[in-house]
Scaffold this motif. Structure first.
Motif, PDB file in Angstrom:
ATOM      1  N   VAL A  14       0.851  -1.181   0.000  1.00 27.70           N
ATOM      2  CA  VAL A  14       0.000   0.000   0.000  1.00 27.70           C
ATOM      3  C   VAL A  14       0.894   1.240   0.000  1.00 27.70           C
ATOM      4  N   VAL A  15       0.415   2.287  -0.667  1.00 26.61           N
ATOM      5  CA  VAL A  15       1.135   3.556  -0.733  1.00 26.61           C
ATOM      6  C   VAL A  15       0.583   4.491   0.341  1.00 26.61           C
ATOM      7  N   LEU A  16       1.480   4.992   1.165  1.00 30.38           N
ATOM      8  CA  LEU A  16       1.133   5.968   2.193  1.00 30.38           C
ATOM      9  C   LEU A  16       2.070   7.161   2.068  1.00 30.38           C
ATOM     10  N   THR A  17       1.761   8.227   2.771  1.00 34.01           N
ATOM     11  CA  THR A  17       2.654   9.383   2.820  1.00 34.01           C
ATOM     12  C   THR A  17       2.863   9.764   4.278  1.00 34.01           C
ATOM     13  N   ARG A  18       3.974  10.420   4.555  1.00 35.16           N
ATOM     14  CA  ARG A  18       4.140  11.092   5.840  1.00 35.16           C
ATOM     15  C   ARG A  18       3.928  12.567   5.542  1.00 35.16           C
ATOM     16  N   ARG A  19       2.926  13.128   6.185  1.00 31.48           N
ATOM     17  CA  ARG A  19       2.567  14.524   5.929  1.00 31.48           C
ATOM     18  C   ARG A  19       3.679  15.467   6.386  1.00 31.48           C
ATOM     19  N   SER A  20       3.791  16.571   5.697  1.00 26.77           N
ATOM     20  CA  SER A  20       4.800  17.571   6.024  1.00 26.77           C
ATOM     21  C   SER A  20       4.589  18.092   7.440  1.00 26.77           C
ATOM     22  N   HIS A  28       3.058  15.692  10.162  1.00 25.06           N
ATOM     23  CA  HIS A  28       4.036  14.619  10.363  1.00 25.06           C
ATOM     24  C   HIS A  28       3.382  13.250  10.607  1.00 25.06           C
ATOM     25  N   GLU A  29       2.076  13.123  10.330  1.00 21.95           N
ATOM     26  CA  GLU A  29       1.396  11.847  10.496  1.00 21.95           C
ATOM     27  C   GLU A  29       1.428  11.067   9.188  1.00 21.95           C
ATOM     28  N   VAL A  30       1.348   9.757   9.304  1.00 20.31           N
ATOM     29  CA  VAL A  30       1.286   8.894   8.124  1.00 20.31           C
ATOM     30  C   VAL A  30      -0.161   8.828   7.677  1.00 20.31           C
ATOM     31  N   ASP A  93       5.424   4.666 -10.130  1.00 18.94           N
ATOM     32  CA  ASP A  93       6.610   5.518 -10.144  1.00 18.94           C
ATOM     33  C   ASP A  93       6.215   6.841  -9.496  1.00 18.94           C
ATOM     34  N   LEU A  94       6.551   7.011  -8.231  1.00 17.35           N
ATOM     35  CA  LEU A  94       6.101   8.162  -7.459  1.00 17.35           C
ATOM     36  C   LEU A  94       7.276   8.993  -6.973  1.00 17.35           C
ATOM     37  N   TYR A  95       7.001  10.253  -6.714  1.00 18.54           N
ATOM     38  CA  TYR A  95       7.952  11.128  -6.048  1.00 18.54           C
ATOM     39  C   TYR A  95       7.155  12.197  -5.314  1.00 18.54           C
ATOM     40  N   VAL A  96       7.771  12.836  -4.318  1.00 25.60           N
ATOM     41  CA  VAL A  96       7.086  13.884  -3.570  1.00 25.60           C
ATOM     42  C   VAL A  96       6.933  15.088  -4.488  1.00 25.60           C
ATOM     43  N   ALA A  97       5.729  15.284  -4.972  1.00 25.58           N
ATOM     44  CA  ALA A  97       5.452  16.380  -5.897  1.00 25.58           C
ATOM     45  C   ALA A  97       5.070  17.660  -5.160  1.00 25.58           C
ATOM     46  N   SER A  98       4.665  17.534  -3.901  1.00 28.44           N
ATOM     47  CA  SER A  98       4.239  18.682  -3.111  1.00 28.44           C
ATOM     48  C   SER A  98       4.910  18.643  -1.734  1.00 28.44           C
ATOM     49  N   GLU A 103       6.056  14.917   3.294  1.00 28.18           N
ATOM     50  CA  GLU A 103       7.468  14.821   3.653  1.00 28.18           C
ATOM     51  C   GLU A 103       8.131  13.670   2.906  1.00 28.18           C
ATOM     52  N   THR A 104       7.447  12.519   2.882  1.00 30.24           N
ATOM     53  CA  THR A 104       8.002  11.355   2.204  1.00 30.24           C
ATOM     54  C   THR A 104       6.886  10.392   1.817  1.00 30.24           C
ATOM     55  N   ILE A 105       7.203   9.510   0.894  1.00 24.85           N
ATOM     56  CA  ILE A 105       6.287   8.449   0.467  1.00 24.85           C
ATOM     57  C   ILE A 105       6.701   7.168   1.176  1.00 24.85           C
ATOM     58  N   VAL A 106       5.717   6.450   1.694  1.00 25.98           N
ATOM     59  CA  VAL A 106       5.972   5.234   2.461  1.00 25.98           C
ATOM     60  C   VAL A 106       5.267   4.073   1.765  1.00 25.98           C
ATOM     61  N   HIS A 107       6.028   3.053   1.386  1.00 19.56           N
ATOM     62  CA  HIS A 107       5.465   1.836   0.788  1.00 19.56           C
ATOM     63  C   HIS A 107       5.500   0.752   1.856  1.00 19.56           C
ATOM     64  N   VAL A 108       4.342   0.158   2.153  1.00 15.56           N
ATOM     65  CA  VAL A 108       4.267  -0.831   3.223  1.00 15.56           C
ATOM     66  C   VAL A 108       3.631  -2.110   2.690  1.00 15.56           C
ATOM     67  N   ALA A 109       4.270  -3.244   2.972  1.00 17.71           N
ATOM     68  CA  ALA A 109       3.695  -4.539   2.616  1.00 17.71           C
ATOM     69  C   ALA A 109       2.522  -4.825   3.552  1.00 17.71           C
ATOM     70  N   LEU A 110       1.409  -5.285   2.996  1.00 17.53           N
ATOM     71  CA  LEU A 110       0.257  -5.603   3.838  1.00 17.53           C
ATOM     72  C   LEU A 110       0.601  -6.688   4.849  1.00 17.53           C
ATOM     73  N   GLY A 111       1.474  -7.609   4.464  1.00 20.21           N
ATOM     74  CA  GLY A 111       1.906  -8.660   5.389  1.00 20.21           C
ATOM     75  C   GLY A 111       2.552  -8.097   6.642  1.00 20.21           C
ATOM     76  N   GLU A 112       3.294  -6.997   6.496  1.00 16.22           N
ATOM     77  CA  GLU A 112       3.917  -6.367   7.664  1.00 16.22           C
ATOM     78  C   GLU A 112       2.841  -5.863   8.624  1.00 16.22           C
TER      79      GLU A 112
END
Length: 171
Positions: A14-20, A28-30, A93-98, A103-112
């Motif tokens: 799943v794609v998540l972000t950490r807010r600025s 600063h929350e995910v 293919d992602l990057y922090v556009a704003s 602050e950053t993009i977080v990729h997390v495996a659902l299994g985790e």
């Protein structure tokens, strides 16, 4: 709000972000990519796509909507969240556009997220809402909680067939 799922090395992510930290609410929350509806947005699905493109440069044509999660009102900012679930055929293919929002993009495996040592629930009392169960996921370097934790919990319940609800498409 857009919950983007993709498969990598045979495992769903799943794609998540950490807010600025500069954000006035939920700093600063995910969270999932997302934001408020603009008048030009024809519907909330288009809002979710536009916001994800603005925040993490997600190509709207790279995802397909497969359903929605329950709408959710955040305790802190009183924001109504309308979460859509989408799949991408490959890792986007992602990057922090704003940087002002993300602050950053977080990729997390659902299994985790399904590991016993990652997940916990706490019961909190709120004057305005009474008692609420809050879901926490302790991933490496971050804590996911609040609205995002609740939505991830519902997503995992559906994905593991521990929840009988069926996802429906955008309305």
């Amino acid at each position: 709000m857009l919950c983007v799922l993709y498969e990598e090395a045979g495992e769903p992510h799943v794609v998540l972000t950490r807010r600025s930290p500069r954000m006035r609410s939920h700093a600063h929350e995910v969270s999932f990519p997302g934001g408020r509806k603009d008048e030009a947005d024809p519907d909330l699905w288009c809002t979710a796509l536009r916001e994800a493109e603005e925040e993490v440069a997600l190509d709207p044509s790279a995802v397909t909507c497969i359903g929605e999660l329950d709408r959710f009102v955040t305790v802190g900012s009183q924001s109504l969240i309308h979460p859509f679930v989408a799949v991408a055929q490959t890792k986007p293919d992602l990057y922090v556009a704003s940087p002002a929002e993300v602050e950053t993009i977080v990729h997390v495996a659902l299994g985790e997220l399904l590991r016993d040592d990652v997940w916990r629930e706490e019961i909190w009392g709120f004057r305005e809402y009474g008692v609420r169960a809050l879901t926490f996921f302790e991933i490496e370097g971050d804590t996911i909680w609040g609205a995002t934790g609740s939505m991830l919990r519902q997503l995992l319940a559906i994905a593991t067939d521990t929840d009988a609800r069926i996802l429906g498409g955008p309305g």
